[in-house]
Design a protein around this motif. Structure first.
Motif, PDB file in Angstrom:
ATOM      1  N   ASP A 221     -75.295  29.319  14.099  1.00  0.00           N
ATOM      2  CA  ASP A 221     -76.422  29.830  13.782  1.00  0.00           C
ATOM      3  C   ASP A 221     -76.960  29.726  15.488  1.00  0.00           C
ATOM      4  N   GLU A 222     -76.888  28.479  15.669  1.00  0.00           N
ATOM      5  CA  GLU A 222     -77.654  28.193  17.154  1.00  0.00           C
ATOM      6  C   GLU A 222     -77.553  28.646  18.723  1.00  0.00           C
TER       7      GLU A 222
ATOM      8  N   ARG B 203     -65.178  30.097  22.442  1.00  0.00           N
ATOM      9  CA  ARG B 203     -63.867  30.385  21.770  1.00  0.00           C
ATOM     10  C   ARG B 203     -63.480  30.282  20.663  1.00  0.00           C
ATOM     11  N   ARG B 204     -64.003  28.933  19.756  1.00  0.00           N
ATOM     12  CA  ARG B 204     -64.064  29.177  18.430  1.00  0.00           C
ATOM     13  C   ARG B 204     -64.900  30.203  17.807  1.00  0.00           C
TER      14      ARG B 204
ATOM     15  N   ASP C  51     -70.621  24.192   6.179  1.00  0.00           N
ATOM     16  CA  ASP C  51     -71.677  24.541   6.360  1.00  0.00           C
ATOM     17  C   ASP C  51     -72.257  24.227   7.825  1.00  0.00           C
ATOM     18  N   LEU C  52     -71.657  22.344   7.599  1.00  0.00           N
ATOM     19  CA  LEU C  52     -71.766  22.356   9.715  1.00  0.00           C
ATOM     20  C   LEU C  52     -71.597  23.395  10.389  1.00  0.00           C
ATOM     21  N   TYR C  53     -70.312  24.219   9.924  1.00  0.00           N
ATOM     22  CA  TYR C  53     -70.145  25.093  11.166  1.00  0.00           C
ATOM     23  C   TYR C  53     -70.978  25.803  10.912  1.00  0.00           C
ATOM     24  N   ARG C  54     -71.356  26.801  10.324  1.00  0.00           N
ATOM     25  CA  ARG C  54     -72.370  27.717  10.524  1.00  0.00           C
ATOM     26  C   ARG C  54     -73.681  27.390  11.554  1.00  0.00           C
ATOM     27  N   THR C  55     -74.427  25.985  11.268  1.00  0.00           N
ATOM     28  CA  THR C  55     -74.873  24.951  11.328  1.00  0.00           C
ATOM     29  C   THR C  55     -74.729  25.407  12.963  1.00  0.00           C
ATOM     30  N   GLU C  56     -73.639  25.543  13.851  1.00  0.00           N
ATOM     31  CA  GLU C  56     -73.083  25.449  14.938  1.00  0.00           C
ATOM     32  C   GLU C  56     -73.344  27.337  15.382  1.00  0.00           C
TER      33      GLU C  56
ATOM     34  N   LEU D 239     -73.005  14.173  15.574  1.00  0.00           N
ATOM     35  CA  LEU D 239     -72.851  15.205  14.898  1.00  0.00           C
ATOM     36  C   LEU D 239     -73.512  16.513  15.543  1.00  0.00           C
TER      37      LEU D 239
ATOM     38  N   TYR E 269     -64.621  21.965   1.066  1.00  0.00           N
ATOM     39  CA  TYR E 269     -64.661  23.129   1.915  1.00  0.00           C
ATOM     40  C   TYR E 269     -65.869  23.494   2.693  1.00  0.00           C
TER      41      TYR E 269
ATOM     42  N   PHE F 280     -67.743  21.165   4.681  1.00  0.00           N
ATOM     43  CA  PHE F 280     -67.661  21.472   6.088  1.00  0.00           C
ATOM     44  C   PHE F 280     -67.825  22.749   6.578  1.00  0.00           C
TER      45      PHE F 280
ATOM     46  N   PRO G 281     -73.242  19.444  17.787  1.00  0.00           N
ATOM     47  CA  PRO G 281     -72.347  20.357  18.758  1.00  0.00           C
ATOM     48  C   PRO G 281     -71.768  20.284  19.660  1.00  0.00           C
ATOM     49  N   GLN G 282     -70.411  20.510  19.626  1.00  0.00           N
ATOM     50  CA  GLN G 282     -70.396  21.042  21.718  1.00  0.00           C
ATOM     51  C   GLN G 282     -70.334  22.611  21.723  1.00  0.00           C
TER      52      GLN G 282
END
Lengths: 159, 179
Positions: A158-159, A12-13, A151-156, A5, A146, A149, A7-8
């Protein structure tokens, strides 16, 4: 578990996602298309007796509309339409709506899910109600997945 | 029409090979969407419009979004693979068995096929009696109401499972401890 979990860095993404929100054509077009998608979902839902489609199809089309909205205009906008909590409740409501038709037909003296018990047009009404149950459950399940998913994305991001 | 079906099938096969070959997972995810779109076109040609709806919405739309969401948490490139002989052998064997299996199946659209002689006439008659033109709806919601209830419960269970796996309403990585 925590390793996967972590985040890498995917700059780019991330910038691609930000760019998606800033694209004027995408924003305008999705604003135009989303209402049509939602309307089409309702058509597929309630016209399922006559044309192709039914609850499952309507549910996924509706969810796809909401997801497109969230993708282009931001997850918060989608969450304002339907929050996690509401989606979770609605998944259960859909299944229970389906199941309660069966209970109703038992109470009225026939077998479980025997729509003839519901009256003269029982088959029609039963089918419409259970399809509505399927539609609600499928749409809210898709939207809830959705949002999880996103949420996971946003956490990344935000960091 | 059969030429179009053939073309779509060839494109499907080409897309599938390309997905397997690609190491850029972002491109592979987009090609998966293309694969779904081609499949949806194929279903439309085969008069399974409702299946095409589902494929277009789930296979092309939702799945791709979830793939991309997952990709943002992992790496974008596939790691070095460990040889291709064993996987190729498995694929060839499975594919061969499946193609061998189709030789026993009736020709597509054959009215004499067992499935069209056994229960289908009763379904069509029943739908006609109920004045519901869409036989599929009658079969799914009425004749096989138990199955569809089960499928709805499967969707429910899948959603519950994913929400539990991904941590529910908690924001992962925000320092909130899971209970």
């Amino acid at each position: 578990m925590s390793r996967e979990l972590t985040p890498q860095p995917g700059s780019r993404r991330r910038s691609a996602r930000r760019a998606l929100r800033e694209k004027l054509v995408l924003r305008v077009m999705s604003r135009l298309i989303v209402p049509l998608i939602l309307l089409f979902a309702l058509y597929v839902q309630f016209h399922g007796d006559y044309g192709p489609g039914g609850g499952f199809q309507a549910g996924v089309i509706l969810a796809a509309g909401v997801i497109l909205y969230g993708l282009v205009l931001g997850v918060e906008r989608a969450r304002a339409v339907i929050s996690e909590k509401v989606a979770e409740i609605l998944i259960a409501v859909g299944v229970l709506l389906y199941g309660s038709v069966g209970i109703a037909s038992m109470v009225l003296g026939k077998n479980y899910l025997d729509y003839d018990a519901l009256g003269e047009h029982g088959q029609h009404e039963g089918i419409i109600i259970v399809e509505l149950g399927v539609g609600i459950a499928v749409a809210s399940a898709m939207i809830r997945i959705y949002l999880a998913f996103a949420d996971l994305y946003r956490t990344e991001a935000d960091e | 029409m059969s030429a179009l079906v053939l073309l779509l099938l060839l494109l499907l096969a080409g897309t599938a090979v390309a997905i397997a070959k690609l190491e850029d997972l972002f491109a592979a995810a987009m090609l998966t969407a293309v694969y779904g779109l081609l499949a949806a076109g194929l279903y439309t040609l085969m008069d399974a419009v409702d299946v095409a709806f589902t494929e277009a919405a789930v296979g092309v739309g939702v799945t791709t979004v979830l793939f991309l969401g997952t990709l943002s948490l992992t790496e974008q490139r596939e790691r070095q693979r460990k040889g291709v002989v064993a996987p190729l052998l498995v694929v060839l064997l499975t594919g061969g068995a499946l193609i061998y299996g189709t030789s026993d199946m009736p020709v597509y659209g054959d009215p004499e096929a067992p499935i069209h002689r056994h229960v289908a006439p009763e379904y069509i008659e029943g739908a006609d009696k109920l004045h519901i033109p869409n036989v599929v709806t009658v079969v799914l919601a009425s004749y096989r109401g138990y199955d569809t209830l089960g499928e709805t419960v499967v969707v429910f269970t899948a959603a519950v499972g994913i929400v539990m796996l991904l941590g529910g309403r908690r924001r992962i990585g925000r320092g909130e401890k899971s209970p």
